[in-house]
Design an enzyme around this catalytic site. Structure first.
Site, PDB file in Angstrom:
ATOM      1  N   TYR A  31       9.510   4.395   6.757  1.00 51.55           N
ATOM      2  CA  TYR A  31       8.430   3.753   6.001  1.00 51.55           C
ATOM      3  C   TYR A  31       7.089   4.401   6.345  1.00 51.55           C
ATOM      4  CZ  TYR A  31       5.153   0.175   4.391  1.00 51.55           C
ATOM      5  OH  TYR A  31       4.120  -0.478   3.774  1.00 51.55           O
ATOM      6  N   SER A  65      -5.923  -3.564   6.888  1.00 48.10           N
ATOM      7  CA  SER A  65      -5.237  -3.793   5.625  1.00 48.10           C
ATOM      8  C   SER A  65      -5.018  -5.278   5.348  1.00 48.10           C
ATOM      9  CB  SER A  65      -3.876  -3.085   5.642  1.00 48.10           C
ATOM     10  OG  SER A  65      -3.107  -3.418   4.496  1.00 48.10           O
ATOM     11  N   GLN A  73     -10.007  -4.192   4.270  1.00 44.81           N
ATOM     12  CA  GLN A  73      -9.504  -3.645   3.016  1.00 44.81           C
ATOM     13  C   GLN A  73      -8.839  -4.738   2.201  1.00 44.81           C
ATOM     14  OE1 GLN A  73      -5.755  -2.890   2.724  1.00 44.81           O
ATOM     15  NE2 GLN A  73      -5.686  -1.097   1.410  1.00 44.81           N
ATOM     16  N   TYR A  91      -6.647  -5.900  -1.040  1.00 42.19           N
ATOM     17  CA  TYR A  91      -5.822  -5.708  -2.222  1.00 42.19           C
ATOM     18  C   TYR A  91      -6.135  -6.871  -3.154  1.00 42.19           C
ATOM     19  CZ  TYR A  91      -2.825  -2.142  -0.064  1.00 42.19           C
ATOM     20  OH  TYR A  91      -2.343  -0.999   0.506  1.00 42.19           O
ATOM     21  N   THR A 104      -9.047  -1.662  -2.620  1.00 40.19           N
ATOM     22  CA  THR A 104      -8.054  -0.640  -2.964  1.00 40.19           C
ATOM     23  C   THR A 104      -7.600  -0.824  -4.404  1.00 40.19           C
ATOM     24  OG1 THR A 104      -7.286  -0.288  -0.706  1.00 40.19           O
ATOM     25  CG2 THR A 104      -5.737   0.215  -2.457  1.00 40.19           C
ATOM     26  N   ARG A 106      10.162   3.617  -3.660  1.00 46.22           N
ATOM     27  CA  ARG A 106      10.243   4.695  -2.682  1.00 46.22           C
ATOM     28  C   ARG A 106      11.676   4.763  -2.175  1.00 46.22           C
ATOM     29  NH1 ARG A 106       5.366   1.932  -0.104  1.00 46.22           N
ATOM     30  NH2 ARG A 106       3.635   2.569  -1.451  1.00 46.22           N
ATOM     31  N   HIS A 114      -3.461   7.657  -1.493  1.00 44.30           N
ATOM     32  CA  HIS A 114      -2.641   6.691  -0.752  1.00 44.30           C
ATOM     33  C   HIS A 114      -1.578   7.381   0.103  1.00 44.30           C
ATOM     34  CE1 HIS A 114      -2.374   2.208  -0.823  1.00 44.30           C
ATOM     35  NE2 HIS A 114      -1.282   2.465  -0.126  1.00 44.30           N
TER      36      HIS A 114
END
Length: 418
Positions: free
Chosen positions: A54, A136, A157, A159, A185, A194, A305
């Site tokens: 990850y 984050s 940050q 989201y 962001t 992914r 990113h």
């Protein structure tokens, strides 16, 4: 800076800035881990494979992860040996605050899964070494606790959330905790697929199995940290989820509330609620950067990113000089993507960045060395950056563009005589 009033908690934080303790880095650590690459090699054997993949992985064929790194290596300098640059200055100022170096920790989601308990130690190192740390929304430690560790060196940050009430409350919490800069962001409009994460059960919804458990069991250092710091949770977002959700249901909840493009209307809503500085992260297009500035953004983070969202996107370093050209010399521009050395930091500064963020290197440092890792990393990068400027004959960060070598294929580098 921000007009947000200090809370009792943030007053205590500021009063205790001088009480932050620096780790004593041993000679053994300095010898074993002289660079980020050495930290990465060691961290690989202390982090379970599903968490490791990850951390290092990207989307698709992961070409963009490598493009960030490869394009940086194409940026060349021309040294000037006749110049006297024995005492170089690597300090820089953002929004009125002076940092001792032009680099810091980028936001990393699920950091506490990769190295349990790491976020508070990264924040503490940023504070003690006077560099920036950006936390984050997907952190596994609450934003209030990290603000106490990072002090005024911490940014938050965001989201943006689809639910306006949740979003408003998260912004309120960041303001009450004392954060002065909000990093919005914008480059995750949809859920991504992914391959590594799907295979390892870290997709949404997550699906852990026996293989993951075995990978944990063969990493005793990681298990000891887990026992000390507890099972990681999305502490910033859990208050907004319905009670009693399973891991799968919580993953589905996150997928719902975090999706969507950050349109002009959504950004204006955030701008209206936040009284401090706003930096928009995830910008590659010079025109889009200019648009967000016109909407009230105070700065931009040029970023793809870490190669985790669109495999065909250009590298951050290739777009950085174009964004600088579009926004002008006075705009506040940060950048991340592929930075692994002090030389890489110099490259980014020379091509137009005011400040450089790194995510993976900080995780490598704490994974390899433990709680003292982030401080050691910062010291290594400061030494590498200072050495680079000294070798070039460059006295300050502001002079770095003058040392770019003309054949460099990245950006608009020119071999300018001093």
């Amino acid at each position: 800076m921000s007009q947000v009033k200090d809370t009792p908690s943030s007053n205590r934080t500021d009063a205790n800035l001088s009480a932050v303790k620096r780790h004593k880095i041993s000679a053994t650590v300095r010898k074993r881990f002289p660079s980020v690459e050495h930290m990465k090699r060691s961290a690989r054997w202390h982090i379970p494979n599903f968490a490791w993949e990850y951390l290092i992985g990207g989307i698709g064929s992961e070409a963009n992860v490598h493009r960030n790194i490869d394009d940086l290596q194409q940026v060349l300098f021309m040294p000037r040996y006749i110049r006297d640059a024995q005492n170089v200055n690597i300090q820089t100022t953002l929004f009125g605050k002076t940092f001792d170096a032009p680099f810091g920790a980028a936001p990393v989601g699920l950091a506490g899964l990769q190295v349990p308990g790491c976020e508070v130690h990264i924040a503490g190192a940023a504070r003690s070494e006077n560099v920036l740390q950006v936390l984050s929304t997907h952190a596994t430690t609450a934003l209030e606790k990290i603000r106490s560790s990072a002090g005024s060196n911490g940014w938050f940050q965001l989201y943006p959330l689809n639910d306006p009430e949740m979003e408003t409350d998260l912004i309120r919490r960041a303001a009450n905790a004392g954060y002065e800069v909000l990093v919005v962001t914008v480059d995750i409009p949809v859920s991504t697929r992914r391959d590594r994460d799907i295979r390892n059960g870290l997709s949404v919804p997550p699906e852990f199995g026996i293989r993951n458990a075995v990978q944990m069991m063969i990493r005793p250092t990681w298990l000891m940290r887990l026992a000390r710091y507890g099972i990681p949770h999305f502490e910033n977002l859990e208050p907004y989820a319905p009670k009693g959700l399973s891991l799968t249901e919580f993953g589905e909840f996150l997928d719902r509330v975090l999706a969507g493009h950050i349109t002009q209307e959504r950004f204006k809503r955030i701008r209206d609620q936040w009284q401090g500085k706003i930096v928009v992260k995830g910008i590659l297009s010079p025109e889009e950067a200019q648009h967000y500035i016109a909407l009230g953004a105070d700065g931009i983070v040029v970023s793809n990113h870490g190669g985790r969202q669109l495999d065909a996107a250009p590298s951050s370093v290739s777009m950085l000089p174009l964004v600088r050209e579009k926004l002008g010399k006075d705009a506040v521009i940060l950048v991340d993507g592929g930075v692994r050395t002090g030389l890489d930091i110099a490259r980014m500064i020379a091509l137009g960045a005011d400040y450089v963020l790194m995510g993976r290197p900080f995780m490598y440092s704490v994974g390899a060395i433990g709680n003292a890792g982030p401080q050691h990393l910062i010291e290594v990068l400061k030494a590498e950056l200072t050495g680079t400027l000294g070798q070039l004959g460059c006295r300050s960060l502001e002079e770095l563009p003058d040392f770019l070598h003309k054949p460099s294929p990245i950006g608009n580098a020119a071999d300018i005589a001093y």
